[in-house]
Scaffold this active site. Structure first.
Site, PDB file in Angstrom:
ATOM      1  CE  LYS A   1      42.445  31.043   5.201  1.00 24.97           C
ATOM      2  NZ  LYS A   1      42.222  31.384   4.009  1.00 24.97           N
TER       3      LYS A   1
ATOM      4  CD  GLN B   1      42.206  30.449   0.528  1.00 29.58           C
ATOM      5  OE1 GLN B   1      41.499  30.480   1.670  1.00 29.58           O
ATOM      6  NE2 GLN B   1      43.303  31.151   0.074  1.00 29.58           N
TER       7      GLN B   1
ATOM      8  CG  ASP C   1      39.551  37.236   4.236  1.00 30.23           C
ATOM      9  OD1 ASP C   1      40.363  36.576   5.183  1.00 30.23           O
ATOM     10  OD2 ASP C   1      39.259  36.325   3.141  1.00 30.23           O
TER      11      ASP C   1
END
Ligand code: NDP
Length: 293
Positions: free
Chosen positions: A51, A95, A118
């Site tokens: 990412k 994460q 997200d």
């Protein structure tokens, strides 16, 4: 049978995203993404690295924060508060999964919903359910819808079955498929581990989305002739014939199912590349929104 090329569609999304980064640059705005990793899980570390690398490639301001596995909840919350207040950061993601002592729900709640790229914050979950487009949609299901659109697959009026009901994939996927408009308007059924006679349920579907987490779980008996199959699963199976000792397979037995399908996504090279592309797109969207018209 059409093999839906997720890598090609992801490249297209990334090219569009890069053009939007250019537009923002002309206004003096550089989208900033902060990726937070707690602990040293190798798979999570690899995801964070890719990412970070992709964000840098696109010209984003990319910041990686790595906390030790024993980091306290308070330390993580303090970091999120700092990132929420940082004008150079437009997108924040932590994460998953964090170490077990971390309360993940509290962490998600601490992220400013306007920076929640997200799409896991309850405000964004509610906005998706309400068809309010000012929120953020989770990247993997958003990528699945984009694949359907790019492949020219009609969803309106179609029977779609989503296997899996997680907050990350199954539930938002079902909401997207039932939402009004392109890529939506389907008649949606959600199946899970308590579903009885899964094969009968999936056999009735024009579109099957598999988000189960079990290698090759859906076979030819689950899919009807002419169906479209989107395989979200990423599972490691042992394979002594490759140097890594394992390979990645989906939740669908591709070789058995593909000949029956109108279209299907492979694993790897299907949904996987879309997730990171949609994350980059969401981060740029956050910067566009925060920086104003
Ligand atoms: P979860 O484990 O959170 O959810 C799995 C779902 O599958 C649950 O709802 C579970 O039901 C259901 N399920 C489990 N066993 C069965 C069964 N025998 N019959 C029917 N349903 C069953 O996984 P995620 O949603 O996070 O991920 C799913 C898969 O997608 C994984 O392989 C993951 O690696 C992959 N993934 C891929 C991404 C990508 O970028 N391509 C991103 C995110 C995930 P119940 O709720 O009843 O337990």
């Amino acid at each position: 049978m059409v093999r839906i090329d997720g890598k090609a569609v992801a490249e297209k999304v990334l090219a569009e995203t890069k053009a939007r980064v250019g537009e923002l640059a002309r206004r003096g705005v550089k989208p900033g993404l902060a990726v937070v990793l707690v602990g040293d899980d190798p798979a999570s570390r690899a995801y964070v690295r890719s990412k970070d690398r992709k964000a840098a490639e696109l010209g984003l301001h990319s910041v990686k924060h790595e906390l030790p596995a024993e980091a306290a909840q308070g330390e993580l919350l303090a970091l999120i508060a700092k990132l929420n207040a940082d004008p150079a950061i437009h997108g924040i993601l932590v994460q998953s999964p964090p170490p077990p002592h971390i309360n993940e729900a509290e962490v998600v709640l601490a992220i400013d919903p306007r920076k929640d790229v997200d799409g896991f914050h309850p405000v964004n979950v509610a906005k998706l359910a309400m068809e309010d487009e000012s929120g953020f949609v989770p990247c993997t299901p958003l990528g699945c819808i984009r694949l359907l659109l790019e492949a020219g697959i009609e969803t309106a009026g179609k029977r779609a079955v989503v296997v899996g009901r997680s907050m990350i994939v199954g539930k938002p996927m079902a909401l997207l498929l039932m939402r009004r408009g392109p890529g939506g308007d389907a008649t949606v059924t959600v199946a899970h581990s308590r579903t009885k006679d899964l094969a009968a349920v999936t056999q009735a579907a024009d579109i099957v989305v598999a988000a189960i987490g079990r290698p090759h779980f859906l076979g030819a008996e689950h899919i009807r002739e002419g169906a479209v199959v989107i395989d979200v699963g990423i599972n490691r199976v042992a394979d002594a014939s490759v140097p890594a000792g394992y390979r990645l397979v989906g939740d669908v037995d591709y070789d058995a199912v593909a000949p029956k399908c109108a279209a299907i996504t492979p694993v790897p090279g299907g949904v996987g590349p879309m997730t990171i592309a949609m994350l980059m797109s969401n981060c740029v969207l956050a910067a566009e929104r925060i920086s104003g018209p």
